[in-house]
Design a protein around this motif. Structure first.
Motif, PDB file in Angstrom:
ATOM      1  N   GLU A  43      48.358  41.102  42.327  1.00  0.00           N
ATOM      2  CA  GLU A  43      48.793  40.043  41.407  1.00  0.00           C
ATOM      3  C   GLU A  43      48.022  40.146  40.081  1.00  0.00           C
ATOM      4  O   GLU A  43      46.785  40.218  40.093  1.00  0.00           O
ATOM      5  CB  GLU A  43      48.531  38.663  42.022  1.00  0.00           C
ATOM      6  N   PRO A  44      48.720  40.114  38.946  1.00  0.00           N
ATOM      7  CA  PRO A  44      48.049  40.253  37.649  1.00  0.00           C
ATOM      8  C   PRO A  44      46.928  39.230  37.424  1.00  0.00           C
ATOM      9  O   PRO A  44      45.868  39.570  36.900  1.00  0.00           O
ATOM     10  CB  PRO A  44      49.179  40.064  36.628  1.00  0.00           C
ATOM     11  N   ASP A  45      47.158  37.966  37.846  1.00  0.00           N
ATOM     12  CA  ASP A  45      46.121  36.947  37.608  1.00  0.00           C
ATOM     13  C   ASP A  45      44.858  37.247  38.401  1.00  0.00           C
ATOM     14  O   ASP A  45      43.732  37.098  37.921  1.00  0.00           O
ATOM     15  CB  ASP A  45      46.629  35.558  38.035  1.00  0.00           C
ATOM     16  N   GLU A  46      45.074  37.675  39.629  1.00  0.00           N
ATOM     17  CA  GLU A  46      43.935  37.995  40.491  1.00  0.00           C
ATOM     18  C   GLU A  46      43.176  39.210  39.928  1.00  0.00           C
ATOM     19  O   GLU A  46      41.943  39.264  39.941  1.00  0.00           O
ATOM     20  CB  GLU A  46      44.447  38.315  41.907  1.00  0.00           C
ATOM     21  N   ARG A  47      43.956  40.159  39.394  1.00  0.00           N
ATOM     22  CA  ARG A  47      43.359  41.374  38.827  1.00  0.00           C
ATOM     23  C   ARG A  47      42.469  41.010  37.628  1.00  0.00           C
ATOM     24  O   ARG A  47      41.336  41.467  37.515  1.00  0.00           O
ATOM     25  CB  ARG A  47      44.495  42.297  38.375  1.00  0.00           C
ATOM     26  N   ALA A  48      42.990  40.180  36.732  1.00  0.00           N
ATOM     27  CA  ALA A  48      42.213  39.805  35.545  1.00  0.00           C
ATOM     28  C   ALA A  48      40.969  39.003  35.944  1.00  0.00           C
ATOM     29  O   ALA A  48      39.881  39.211  35.400  1.00  0.00           O
ATOM     30  CB  ALA A  48      43.081  39.001  34.581  1.00  0.00           C
TER      31      ALA A  48
END
Ligand SMILES: C[S@@+](CC[C@H](N)C(=O)[O-])C[C@H]1O[C@@H](n2cnc3c(N)ncnc32)[C@H](O)[C@@H]1O
Length: 285
Positions: A228-233
């Motif tokens: 997930e992009p949010d988790e990655r950031a």
């Protein structure tokens, strides 16, 4: 994004190193050292666990393949030293951080001899090695000149394969871009210029007769596989803050500033941040 800089052909003089775009941005070179960054064992280990640096490791191995007494200054968790030892049978490492010294001891292969100590005062007699390399350590030393002079002292200049290899961030390094554009203003600290570190060391090397220079680049990166992009950031913001600023009073603010910048970064390079290296090799002339 990575700025292109040419791979230089052949040998370079100090004057050519000074103007080389690999050590840029040349218009931001400071007039003095910003002082050492702090690094914690956990901060480094969590960051290093995500590094992809096959090209850099291959280059260090090929540069030291003809050497027999090799010193790794600031060996960290020993990844490079093990790669060198695997090829030539042994490697010596020096590392100030107790936790990292212990982790290298625990490796158990016996091919890497680890000593506690720091670049500014190497615990070896003069001329003990025929190659000395120092990867991503110059930003942490208290005095670049002292550290470089120590590496020169322990390197035997009469060995035909004598060389000193210094690895730092090259121009266009994406991590350094994030550090300088996002974190440094929040932390209210000076710009972190890796080209300046290599240039300062090159000057000291030349003064001591190590004036036959070559410069290489390697495309390393740090990976974030979170789906997930949010988790990655969020994960990347935590890993980078812990690596660069774990004990800084503004660590929480830095992490909060990094998160949206990382979301923007991952929108065009979804799973990696470049850690492009400039690799300076100095041999006695
Ligand atoms: C970014 S890590 C690089 C580790 C290793 N050279 C590598 O490339 O995998 C920086 C390392 O420099 C070490 N270090 C910090 N200050 C140092 C000093 N004054 N002399 C030598 N090493 C130092 C840290 O403990 C840490 O292991």
């Amino acid at each position: 994004m990575t700025e292109a800089w040419p791979v230089p052909a052949g040998r370079l003089t100090l004057a050519e190193i000074r103007e080389h775009p690999a050590l840029g941005p040349l218009d931001r070179i400071p007039d003095r050292y910003r002082g050492p960054r702090q690094v914690t064992g956990d901060g480094w280990v969590n960051f290093a666990g995500r590094l992809e640096r096959g090209e850099e490791i291959a280059l260090v191995r090929s540069l030291t393949a003809v050497n027999s007494r090799v010193l790794d200054v600031g060996g960290g968790s020993g990844e490079l030293a093990r790669a060198v030892a695997e090829q030539i049978g042994q490697c010596t490492a020096v590392e100030p951080h107790r936790q990292l010294v212990e982790s290298m001891h625990e490796d158990g292969s016996g091919s890497v001899s680890v000593f506690p100590g720091s670049a500014e005062l190497l615990p070896f007699s003069s001329g003990s090695f025929d190659a000395v390399y120092c990867a991503w350590v110059l930003p942490y030393v208290s005095d670049i000149r002292e550290a470089t002079e120590e590496m020169i002292r322990v390197c035997d200049p009469d060995n035909p394969e004598a060389k000193i290899v210094l690895i730092s961030g090259g121009s266009g390094n994406e991590l350094l871009g994030l550090l300088n554009e996002i974190c440094v203003p929040v932390a209210e600290e000076p710009y972190d210029h890796h080209g300046y570190l290599l240039l300062t060391a090159a000057q000291v090397l030349e003064e001591h007769g190590f004036s036959d220079f070559s410069l290489y680049r390697a495309e390393s990166s740090i990976r974030f596989d979170e789906r997930e992009p949010d988790e990655r950031a969020a994960t990347a913001a935590a890993v980078l803050t812990d690596f660069w600023y774990e004990q800084h009073p503004k660590a929480a603010d830095i992490r909060a500033a990094l998160e949206p910048a990382l979301s923007r970064h991952f929108s065009c390079r979804p799973h990696a941040i470049g850690d492009q290296a400039a690799i300076l090799v100095a041999r006695p002339a």
